[in-house]
Motif scaffolding. Structure first.
Motif, PDB file in Angstrom:
ATOM      1  N   SER A 141       0.843  -1.188   0.000  1.00  0.00           N
ATOM      2  CA  SER A 141       0.000   0.000   0.000  1.00  0.00           C
ATOM      3  C   SER A 141       0.883   1.244   0.000  1.00  0.00           C
ATOM      4  O   SER A 141       1.668   1.458   0.929  1.00  0.00           O
ATOM      5  N   VAL A 142       0.735   2.038  -1.043  1.00  0.00           N
ATOM      6  CA  VAL A 142       1.550   3.251  -1.193  1.00  0.00           C
ATOM      7  C   VAL A 142       0.662   4.405  -1.646  1.00  0.00           C
ATOM      8  O   VAL A 142      -0.456   4.205  -2.114  1.00  0.00           O
ATOM      9  N   ASN A 143       1.162   5.601  -1.522  1.00  0.00           N
ATOM     10  CA  ASN A 143       0.463   6.754  -2.096  1.00  0.00           C
ATOM     11  C   ASN A 143       0.550   6.677  -3.624  1.00  0.00           C
ATOM     12  O   ASN A 143       1.616   6.369  -4.163  1.00  0.00           O
ATOM     13  N   PRO A 144      -0.557   6.936  -4.348  1.00  0.00           N
ATOM     14  CA  PRO A 144      -0.505   6.847  -5.807  1.00  0.00           C
ATOM     15  C   PRO A 144       0.493   7.799  -6.451  1.00  0.00           C
ATOM     16  O   PRO A 144       0.931   7.579  -7.585  1.00  0.00           O
ATOM     17  N   GLY A 145       0.891   8.830  -5.738  1.00  0.00           N
ATOM     18  CA  GLY A 145       1.882   9.761  -6.259  1.00  0.00           C
ATOM     19  C   GLY A 145       3.272   9.181  -6.362  1.00  0.00           C
ATOM     20  O   GLY A 145       4.200   9.882  -6.786  1.00  0.00           O
ATOM     21  N   ILE A 146       3.439   7.915  -6.035  1.00  0.00           N
ATOM     22  CA  ILE A 146       4.755   7.284  -6.149  1.00  0.00           C
ATOM     23  C   ILE A 146       5.258   7.289  -7.592  1.00  0.00           C
ATOM     24  O   ILE A 146       6.458   7.131  -7.837  1.00  0.00           O
ATOM     25  N   ARG A 147       4.345   7.553  -8.532  1.00  0.00           N
ATOM     26  CA  ARG A 147       4.794   7.684  -9.930  1.00  0.00           C
ATOM     27  C   ARG A 147       5.664   8.930 -10.113  1.00  0.00           C
ATOM     28  O   ARG A 147       6.377   9.061 -11.104  1.00  0.00           O
ATOM     29  N   TRP A 148       5.585   9.850  -9.153  1.00  0.00           N
ATOM     30  CA  TRP A 148       6.420  11.063  -9.148  1.00  0.00           C
ATOM     31  C   TRP A 148       7.232  11.059  -7.853  1.00  0.00           C
ATOM     32  O   TRP A 148       6.936  11.826  -6.907  1.00  0.00           O
ATOM     33  N   PRO A 149       8.249  10.227  -7.748  1.00  0.00           N
ATOM     34  CA  PRO A 149       8.953  10.062  -6.470  1.00  0.00           C
ATOM     35  C   PRO A 149       9.671  11.314  -5.997  1.00  0.00           C
ATOM     36  O   PRO A 149      10.012  11.417  -4.813  1.00  0.00           O
ATOM     37  N   GLU A 150       9.879  12.275  -6.893  1.00  0.00           N
ATOM     38  CA  GLU A 150      10.548  13.510  -6.493  1.00  0.00           C
ATOM     39  C   GLU A 150       9.600  14.447  -5.730  1.00  0.00           C
ATOM     40  O   GLU A 150      10.042  15.433  -5.128  1.00  0.00           O
ATOM     41  N   ARG A 151       8.303  14.140  -5.742  1.00  0.00           N
ATOM     42  CA  ARG A 151       7.324  14.971  -5.050  1.00  0.00           C
ATOM     43  C   ARG A 151       6.987  14.347  -3.692  1.00  0.00           C
ATOM     44  O   ARG A 151       6.766  13.142  -3.596  1.00  0.00           O
ATOM     45  N   GLU A 152       6.899  15.171  -2.680  1.00  0.00           N
ATOM     46  CA  GLU A 152       6.570  14.659  -1.350  1.00  0.00           C
ATOM     47  C   GLU A 152       5.068  14.432  -1.248  1.00  0.00           C
ATOM     48  O   GLU A 152       4.273  15.343  -1.502  1.00  0.00           O
ATOM     49  N   PRO A 153       4.629  13.224  -0.894  1.00  0.00           N
ATOM     50  CA  PRO A 153       3.189  12.956  -0.815  1.00  0.00           C
ATOM     51  C   PRO A 153       2.569  13.574   0.428  1.00  0.00           C
ATOM     52  O   PRO A 153       3.241  13.791   1.445  1.00  0.00           O
ATOM     53  N   SER A 154       1.267  13.836   0.359  1.00  0.00           N
ATOM     54  CA  SER A 154       0.557  14.407   1.497  1.00  0.00           C
ATOM     55  C   SER A 154       0.124  13.333   2.487  1.00  0.00           C
ATOM     56  O   SER A 154      -0.243  13.634   3.630  1.00  0.00           O
ATOM     57  N   SER A 155       0.145  12.075   2.042  1.00  0.00           N
ATOM     58  CA  SER A 155      -0.277  10.969   2.904  1.00  0.00           C
ATOM     59  C   SER A 155       0.363   9.692   2.387  1.00  0.00           C
ATOM     60  O   SER A 155       1.016   9.686   1.337  1.00  0.00           O
ATOM     61  N   LYS A 156       0.163   8.593   3.120  1.00  0.00           N
ATOM     62  CA  LYS A 156       0.675   7.296   2.696  1.00  0.00           C
ATOM     63  C   LYS A 156      -0.501   6.353   2.435  1.00  0.00           C
ATOM     64  O   LYS A 156      -1.525   6.428   3.105  1.00  0.00           O
ATOM     65  N   GLY A 157      -0.330   5.446   1.459  1.00  0.00           N
ATOM     66  CA  GLY A 157      -1.379   4.482   1.163  1.00  0.00           C
ATOM     67  C   GLY A 157      -2.376   4.993   0.137  1.00  0.00           C
ATOM     68  O   GLY A 157      -2.275   6.105  -0.379  1.00  0.00           O
ATOM     69  N   GLY A 158      -3.358   4.131  -0.188  1.00  0.00           N
ATOM     70  CA  GLY A 158      -4.398   4.486  -1.139  1.00  0.00           C
ATOM     71  C   GLY A 158      -4.243   3.847  -2.500  1.00  0.00           C
ATOM     72  O   GLY A 158      -5.123   3.959  -3.351  1.00  0.00           O
ATOM     73  N   HIS A 159      -3.112   3.182  -2.731  1.00  0.00           N
ATOM     74  CA  HIS A 159      -2.830   2.564  -4.026  1.00  0.00           C
ATOM     75  C   HIS A 159      -1.965   1.333  -3.761  1.00  0.00           C
ATOM     76  O   HIS A 159      -1.295   1.249  -2.727  1.00  0.00           O
ATOM     77  N   LEU A 160      -1.999   0.368  -4.683  1.00  0.00           N
ATOM     78  CA  LEU A 160      -1.233  -0.860  -4.501  1.00  0.00           C
ATOM     79  C   LEU A 160      -0.235  -1.052  -5.631  1.00  0.00           C
ATOM     80  O   LEU A 160      -0.572  -0.860  -6.813  1.00  0.00           O
ATOM     81  N   VAL A 161       0.992  -1.422  -5.265  1.00  0.00           N
ATOM     82  CA  VAL A 161       2.032  -1.769  -6.238  1.00  0.00           C
ATOM     83  C   VAL A 161       2.562  -3.149  -5.889  1.00  0.00           C
ATOM     84  O   VAL A 161       2.430  -3.624  -4.756  1.00  0.00           O
ATOM     85  N   LEU A 162       3.167  -3.804  -6.872  1.00  0.00           N
ATOM     86  CA  LEU A 162       3.690  -5.150  -6.672  1.00  0.00           C
ATOM     87  C   LEU A 162       5.197  -5.094  -6.483  1.00  0.00           C
ATOM     88  O   LEU A 162       5.955  -4.871  -7.433  1.00  0.00           O
ATOM     89  N   VAL A 163       5.646  -5.291  -5.239  1.00  0.00           N
ATOM     90  CA  VAL A 163       7.081  -5.317  -4.951  1.00  0.00           C
ATOM     91  C   VAL A 163       7.603  -6.705  -5.315  1.00  0.00           C
ATOM     92  O   VAL A 163       7.108  -7.722  -4.829  1.00  0.00           O
TER      93      VAL A 163
END
Length: 207
Positions: A141-163
């Motif tokens: 569970s990650v913030n969907p903004g992880i597609r822009w890792p240079e930007r600091e997210p406002s929260s954590k979670g809300g989207h799923l990625v496969l590690v």
């Protein structure tokens, strides 16, 4: 960056047209109504596809896992089957969908596909290498903004990625809503960067 078991994992977006992410971020469901490949999802109509697609990151992760053993399942077929186990709560009257709900998802993948799965909470980013030593994958569970890792997210979670792999130096994952090839398959981030988006929970899965 070897994992204890290196498994070849195909990439699947949660949208049928993988290049749609920027349009979806800008326009929402309207962009999905224009997806020329919507029928591949298994939806009965483009409206049904558009209604579900924003909730399909977990099913895209599952599709990648099943793809690693040579299977190909339409994403919406997986979602509807998962919903029958309680993995999604669908309110047709309000046209709303809530999920992915982790515990029913675990029952679904174990019973339907014979996978081994376990909900994990309180998982520190530094512990991911140990998780991946024991399990083949971790749906994080990650913030969907992880597609822009240079930007600091406002929260954590809300989207799923496969590690798919993790070491002390880097976390490798596939992002079902990456907006460009470099942010979709085999994305690698420093653990400290990944930690800024990671909600310290998810689902460990093995084939």
């Amino acid at each position: 960056m070897p994992n204890s078991r290196r498994i070849r994992v195909p990439y699947f977006s949660q949208w049928e047209s993988a290049g749609l992410t920027s349009a979806v971020v800008a326009e929402g469901e309207r962009a999905l109504l224009g997806d020329p490949l919507w029928q591949r999802s298994g939806a009965a109509s483009v409206g049904e596809y558009a209604r579900w697609a924003n909730n399909l990151c977990g099913m895209a992760c599952l599709k990648m896992i099943l793809g690693a053993r040579g299977e190909d399942h339409p994403t919406l077929d997986l979602a509807k089957a998962c919903a029958a186990y309680g993995g999604y709560v669908v309110n047709e009257a309000e046209a709303s969908i809530r999920g992915l709900i982790y515990a029913p998802f675990v029952s679904f993948v174990e019973q339907r596909f014979g996978l081994r799965a376990e909900v994990k909470t309180g998982v520190a980013t530094a512990a991911l290498p140990s998780v991946l030593d024991e399990w083949d994958f971790f749906i994080a569970s990650v913030n969907p903004g992880i597609r822009w890792p240079e930007r600091e997210p406002s929260s954590k979670g809300g989207h799923l990625v496969l590690v798919t792999a993790a070491t002390a130096e880097t976390i490798r994952f596939n992002n079902p809503s990456g907006h460009a090839p470099a942010t979709q398959a085999d994305v690698e981030l420093l653990p400290g960067v990944f930690d800024g988006f990671f909600a310290n929970r998810g689902i460990a899965v093995s084939l």
